[in-house]
Design an enzyme around this catalytic site. Structure first.
Site, short mmCIF file in Angstrom:
data_model
loop_
_atom_site.label_atom_id
_atom_site.label_comp_id
_atom_site.label_asym_id
_atom_site.label_seq_id
_atom_site.Cartn_x
_atom_site.Cartn_y
_atom_site.Cartn_z
N HIS A 1 -89.05 57.96 7.66
CA HIS A 1 -89.67 56.74 8.23
C HIS A 1 -90.44 57.18 9.47
O HIS A 1 -90.08 58.16 10.12
CB HIS A 1 -88.53 55.79 8.61
CG HIS A 1 -88.95 54.43 9.08
ND1 HIS A 1 -89.41 54.20 10.35
CD2 HIS A 1 -88.96 53.23 8.46
CE1 HIS A 1 -89.67 52.91 10.50
NE2 HIS A 1 -89.41 52.30 9.36
N ASP B 1 -81.00 60.04 10.09
CA ASP B 1 -81.48 58.67 10.19
C ASP B 1 -80.74 57.90 9.09
O ASP B 1 -81.06 58.02 7.91
CB ASP B 1 -83.00 58.64 9.98
CG ASP B 1 -83.54 57.22 9.89
OD1 ASP B 1 -82.73 56.27 9.82
OD2 ASP B 1 -84.78 57.06 9.89
N GLN C 1 -80.96 53.37 6.31
CA GLN C 1 -80.85 52.85 4.94
C GLN C 1 -79.58 53.32 4.24
O GLN C 1 -79.37 53.01 3.07
CB GLN C 1 -82.08 53.28 4.11
CG GLN C 1 -83.39 52.74 4.62
CD GLN C 1 -83.47 51.22 4.58
OE1 GLN C 1 -82.73 50.56 3.85
NE2 GLN C 1 -84.36 50.66 5.37
N LYS D 1 -79.94 45.65 9.69
CA LYS D 1 -79.93 46.03 8.26
C LYS D 1 -78.51 46.02 7.72
O LYS D 1 -78.26 46.36 6.57
CB LYS D 1 -80.55 47.42 8.09
CG LYS D 1 -82.03 47.48 8.48
CD LYS D 1 -82.60 48.85 8.24
CE LYS D 1 -83.90 49.10 8.97
NZ LYS D 1 -85.04 48.39 8.43
N CYS E 1 -93.73 51.93 6.42
CA CYS E 1 -93.60 52.85 7.56
C CYS E 1 -93.21 54.24 7.08
O CYS E 1 -92.41 54.93 7.73
CB CYS E 1 -92.59 52.34 8.59
SG CYS E 1 -93.11 50.84 9.39
C1 PLP Z 1 -85.11 54.95 7.25
C2 PLP Z 1 -85.46 54.07 8.44
N1 PLP Z 1 -85.48 54.60 9.66
C3 PLP Z 1 -85.77 53.89 10.74
C4 PLP Z 1 -86.08 52.55 10.64
C5 PLP Z 1 -86.40 51.79 11.89
O1 PLP Z 1 -85.41 50.85 12.12
P1 PLP Z 1 -85.56 49.82 13.34
O2 PLP Z 1 -86.89 49.16 13.16
O3 PLP Z 1 -84.41 48.89 13.15
O4 PLP Z 1 -85.49 50.61 14.59
C6 PLP Z 1 -86.09 51.95 9.39
C7 PLP Z 1 -86.47 50.53 9.24
O5 PLP Z 1 -86.97 50.10 8.22
C8 PLP Z 1 -85.77 52.73 8.25
O6 PLP Z 1 -85.76 52.20 7.04
#
Ligand code: PLP
Length: 418
Positions: free
Chosen positions: A135, A212, A215, A238, A376
């Site tokens: 992401h 990370d 998900q 999430k 993203c």
């Molecule tokens: C794999 C991953 N990393 C990071 C993020 C960023 O999360 P946040 O916007 O809650 O900081 C997301 C959000 O969709 C994500 O799916």
């Protein structure tokens, strides 16, 4: 659709999705006169009544600033906040509660590691390994660091199924490798990465790893000690919790040697104009008044998820994903992006001749919420040479009937554009 019950074989316990759905008031709303079919859970999941109730109780009966008052409300709020930290530590099986830092979300958690660890320990000529599946939140902070320090980013490629090429990952290591940032589950494709083996490989070369988990935490039972990751980042919203709250897990030894990210109140032991002494972890990384209500709400959310059971959640979601994959595969002119062997809860697809935004708009007219765009994760889109996909993402409160509604909706889109 509401009230549907998924019956399983005798070997597995019944997963009563109807009972679970009754906990989520928002699932009863109508969209365009149709029952809501919420399949945008990877962007943000919905909140069950016990979490809503916990937030209301906090605001009505317990609110005050924490960590600094001796009065009843301050002590009550502090106890609830710190109790939430304990719940989250147990949810991800952290060794110690002080390894759990409250942040505003995954993005801030990763930025904290970039500033706290990266700016202190990564220098000119050093290398950071990321993957094509990341992401933007796990790309851009490292690019900012690389630009500032003169460090270099190396990227692990993926195959046509969306699986990481682990041999290539291993070949990227050399004596300049200082850090690995790796998604546990891809948000764009749903690939579950073989992170445990990848972490072991990095550790054998003395390289720390950040996962990370944005998900992964909503779908899999997380055990940070078993994974042996140095850092694990995820978001409350999430995970059936509130927005504005997230977690950074870090091994105590790593957190202790890092520099603070933000300066301010609560992260200090003493301040004078000559010298400031920083607080111990986790407080060293929690400057200013934190989102107290949201942290307590996240504590209630992980209690709720633990009550349902992460193993049961994963099994039900795999059933949904299996059905969706099978049915969408049968639709001529529809291609699934992300066909790796190990996947979680995400179905990204392309309908020949129809822009994803049109798909999203037409599905919305059927009450179906999916996400369309690059999610993203533009490097993933570039790898598959598409500007965008439509993405249905499942949660444990979704039903097989909702999967069928999605498939019928896609057929309808194809008819409109025929
Ligand atoms: C794999 C991953 N990393 C990071 C993020 C960023 O999360 P946040 O916007 O809650 O900081 C997301 C959000 O969709 C994500 O799916």
């Amino acid at each position: 659709m509401n009230g549907a019950t998924v019956r399983r074989s005798a070997a597995r316990p019944v997963f009563d999705v109807g009972r679970i759905r009754a906990d989520f008031p928002i699932l009863d709303i109508k969209v365009a006169g149709k029952p809501l079919v919420y399949l945008d859970n990877a962007a943000s999941s919905q909140m069950p009544q016990p979490v809503i109730d916990r937030l209301v109780r906090y605001q009505r009966e317990e609110h005050a600033n924490i960590h600094r008052g001796v009065h009843y409300l301050s002590e009550t709020a502090t106890a609830a906040f710190e109790s939430a930290r304990g719940k989250i530590a147990r949810f991800i099986k952290a060794r110690e509660e002080r390894e759990v830092i409250f942040t505003s979300g995954t993005t801030e958690s990763i930025n904290l590691v970039m500033h706290g660890f990266g700016r202190k320990f990564i220098g000119a000529g050093d290398e950071i390994i990321l993957t094509t599946l990341e992401h933007h939140s796990n790309i851009v902070p490292w690019q900012m660091l690389a630009e500032e320090k003169g460090a270099k980013i190396r990227v692990v490629p993926i195959d046509d199924s969306g699986a990481l090429l682990v041999d290539d990952y291993e070949k990227l290591f050399n004596e300049r490798t200082k850090f690995v940032g790796l998604s546990h589950v891809s948000n764009a494709l749903g690939t579950v990465n073989p992170v445990k083996a990848m972490i072991a490989f990095a550790h054998a070369r003395g390289v720390p790893v950040l996962l990370d988990g944005a998900q992964a935490a909503p779908h899999l039972a997380i055990d940070v000690q078993d994974l042996d990751c140095d850092f694990y980042a995820f978001s409350g919203h999430k995970l059936c919790g509130p927005t504005g709250i997230g977690i950074l897990y870090g091994k105590a030894a790593q957190l202790e040697r890092m520099q603070p990210f933000k300066g301010g109140g609560d992260m200090i032991l003493s301040v004078s104009f000559e010298k400031t002494t920083y607080n111990v972890i986790p407080y060293k990384f929690e400057a200013g008044t934190p989102p107290i209500a949201a942290a307590i709400g996240l504590g209630a959310a992980v209690d709720y998820l633990s009550g349902v059971g992460m193993a049961a959640i994963a099994a039900h979601e795999l059933e949904l994903l299996g059905r969706a994959t099978e049915q969408v595969n049968r639709l001529p002119g529809v291609r699934i992006l992300g066909t790796a062997e190990h996947k979680a809860a995400v179905l990204s697809f392309i309908v020949e001749g129809v822009h994803p935004h049109d798909i999203g708009t037409l599905l919305n007219q059927d009450g179906i919420a999916v996400r369309t765009g690059h999610h993203c994760a533009q490097p993933v889109m570039q790898r598959f040479k598409v500007p965008a996909t439509s993405r249905a993402s499942f949660a444990f409160y979704n039903t097989l009937a909702e999967v069928d509604a999605l498939v019928a909706g896609i057929r309808n889109v194809q008819k409109v554009f025929a």
